[in-house]
Write a protein that holds these residues in place. Structure first.
Motif, mmCIF file in Angstrom:
data_model
loop_
_atom_site.group_PDB
_atom_site.id
_atom_site.type_symbol
_atom_site.label_atom_id
_atom_site.label_comp_id
_atom_site.label_asym_id
_atom_site.label_seq_id
_atom_site.Cartn_x
_atom_site.Cartn_y
_atom_site.Cartn_z
ATOM 1 N N VAL A 26 0.867 -1.175 0.000
ATOM 2 C CA VAL A 26 0.000 0.000 0.000
ATOM 3 C C VAL A 26 0.904 1.225 0.000
ATOM 4 C CG1 VAL A 26 -0.185 0.036 2.518
ATOM 5 C CG2 VAL A 26 -1.932 1.171 1.139
ATOM 6 N N GLY A 27 0.549 2.205 -0.805
ATOM 7 C CA GLY A 27 1.358 3.409 -0.897
ATOM 8 C C GLY A 27 0.509 4.653 -0.768
ATOM 9 N N ILE A 28 1.003 5.643 -0.054
ATOM 10 C CA ILE A 28 0.266 6.893 0.149
ATOM 11 C C ILE A 28 0.520 7.828 -1.031
ATOM 12 C CG2 ILE A 28 -0.014 8.916 1.636
ATOM 13 C CD1 ILE A 28 0.901 7.188 3.981
ATOM 14 N N HIS A 29 -0.555 8.404 -1.572
ATOM 15 C CA HIS A 29 -0.444 9.390 -2.640
ATOM 16 C C HIS A 29 -0.547 10.818 -2.102
ATOM 17 C CE1 HIS A 29 -0.523 6.718 -6.191
ATOM 18 N NE2 HIS A 29 -1.272 5.946 -5.441
ATOM 19 N N GLU B 211 7.487 14.872 -2.235
ATOM 20 C CA GLU B 211 8.436 15.924 -1.885
ATOM 21 C C GLU B 211 8.716 15.995 -0.382
ATOM 22 O OE1 GLU B 211 6.940 19.515 -3.546
ATOM 23 O OE2 GLU B 211 7.231 18.876 -5.627
ATOM 24 N N LEU B 212 7.966 15.226 0.396
ATOM 25 C CA LEU B 212 8.254 15.166 1.832
ATOM 26 C C LEU B 212 9.536 14.370 2.059
ATOM 27 C CD1 LEU B 212 4.675 14.334 3.172
ATOM 28 C CD2 LEU B 212 5.875 16.523 3.381
ATOM 29 N N SER B 213 10.154 14.583 3.183
ATOM 30 C CA SER B 213 11.372 13.832 3.493
ATOM 31 C C SER B 213 11.036 12.347 3.654
ATOM 32 C CB SER B 213 12.014 14.360 4.775
ATOM 33 O OG SER B 213 11.220 14.040 5.908
ATOM 34 N N GLU B 214 12.013 11.519 3.412
ATOM 35 C CA GLU B 214 11.808 10.079 3.533
ATOM 36 C C GLU B 214 11.364 9.700 4.942
ATOM 37 O OE1 GLU B 214 14.276 5.879 2.847
ATOM 38 O OE2 GLU B 214 15.182 7.823 2.335
ATOM 39 N N LYS B 215 11.889 10.403 5.930
ATOM 40 C CA LYS B 215 11.532 10.115 7.313
ATOM 41 C C LYS B 215 10.053 10.380 7.568
ATOM 42 C CE LYS B 215 12.885 11.201 12.078
ATOM 43 N NZ LYS B 215 13.825 11.972 12.937
ATOM 44 N N VAL B 216 9.554 11.509 7.067
ATOM 45 C CA VAL B 216 8.142 11.836 7.262
ATOM 46 C C VAL B 216 7.266 10.837 6.517
ATOM 47 C CG1 VAL B 216 6.349 13.556 6.821
ATOM 48 C CG2 VAL B 216 8.585 14.282 7.681
ATOM 49 N N ARG B 217 7.643 10.479 5.294
ATOM 50 C CA ARG B 217 6.866 9.511 4.527
ATOM 51 C C ARG B 217 6.798 8.165 5.253
ATOM 52 N NH1 ARG B 217 10.065 11.338 0.084
ATOM 53 N NH2 ARG B 217 10.997 9.241 -0.065
#
Length: 238
Positions: free
Chosen positions: A148-151, A177-183
């Protein structure tokens, strides 16, 4: 005898109200041909609709699949465009809508890769609502058999979150465009609430059944409309 009497009566009436222009004899014949052609078209269409309706009705449904616990199926969801699943998590109410990817992106991936994978690419609209909050947290996700992936992530008013509508205010940054940590943290957030690939088997089967029910209902409704056309136009049957 009766024909001469009718002709005389018609002549008398015509003389009383004035002479009316005569229509070409071909008009009546043309009208009859048009009615006949229309009836033939309707009959062929009704036969085709019935054949397809019976074909769809005979399709074998997929094996029954239950949603993963603790999700429950929303009552009446099969006949509406509303949420399909719901659950609570602590003090949160979570609802899930589902659509095909091809419905969101018509003419896109489905045309390029064929229709076999259409049902393997689903879109989830996940709303997380807290009773003390005016807004709901809304996730738009792609759901696949193994991931599952967030769009996107946005805050919506509860009235907006109650349906598949366009948000009326800032919908948040582009997720990529969010940082990998936030994603990663956001993916952990929805996974903790059960939004993961375990939903796929049930939602895939649910959409399959709903699509076929809608298709069968469409064939039946169109056929009913066409078959009733004559009686609606001419209720007296004359």
């Amino acid at each position: 005898m009766w024909r001469r009497a009718a002709t005389a009566a018609t002549a008398a009436v015509s003389g009383a109200i004035g002479r009316r222009p005569c229509l070409p004899m071909s008009s009546s014949a043309g009208a009859m041909k048009s009615i006949s052609a229309s009836s033939a078209v309707n009959s062929m269409l009704l036969r085709s609709l019935k054949e397809h309706y019976l074909e769809v009705s005979r399709m074998t449904p997929p094996p029954k699949v239950n949603p993963p616990s603790p999700f429950t199926v929303m009552k009446g969801s099969m006949g509406t465009d509303g949420p399909v699943l719901s659950r609570t998590f602590n003090d949160e109410d979570i609802t899930i809508y589902v659509t095909r990817l091809a419905t969101i992106l018509p003419g896109g991936i489905a045309e390029d890769e064929g229709t076999d994978d259409d049902i393997n690419q689903l879109f989830l609209h996940v709303s997380v609502w807290k009773p003390q909050q005016y807004d709901s947290l809304h996730f738009l996700c792609g759901l696949y058999p193994d991931a599952v992936g967030i769009h996107s992530v946005s805050l919506r008013s509860n009235s907006e979150a109650s349906g598949l509508v366009v948000a009326s205010k800032y919908s948040g940054p582009v997720f990529e465009e969010l940082s990998e940590k936030v994603r990663d943290r956001l993916h952990s957030y929805i996974n903790e609430r059960g939004i993961n690939e375990s939903l796929f088997p049930f939602l895939q089967a649910w959409l399959y059944v709903k699509d076929h029910r809608n298709l069968a209902r469409w064939f039946k409704s169109v056929g009913t409309f066409i078959s009733q056309e004559k009686s609606l136009k001419n209720p007296s049957g004359s």
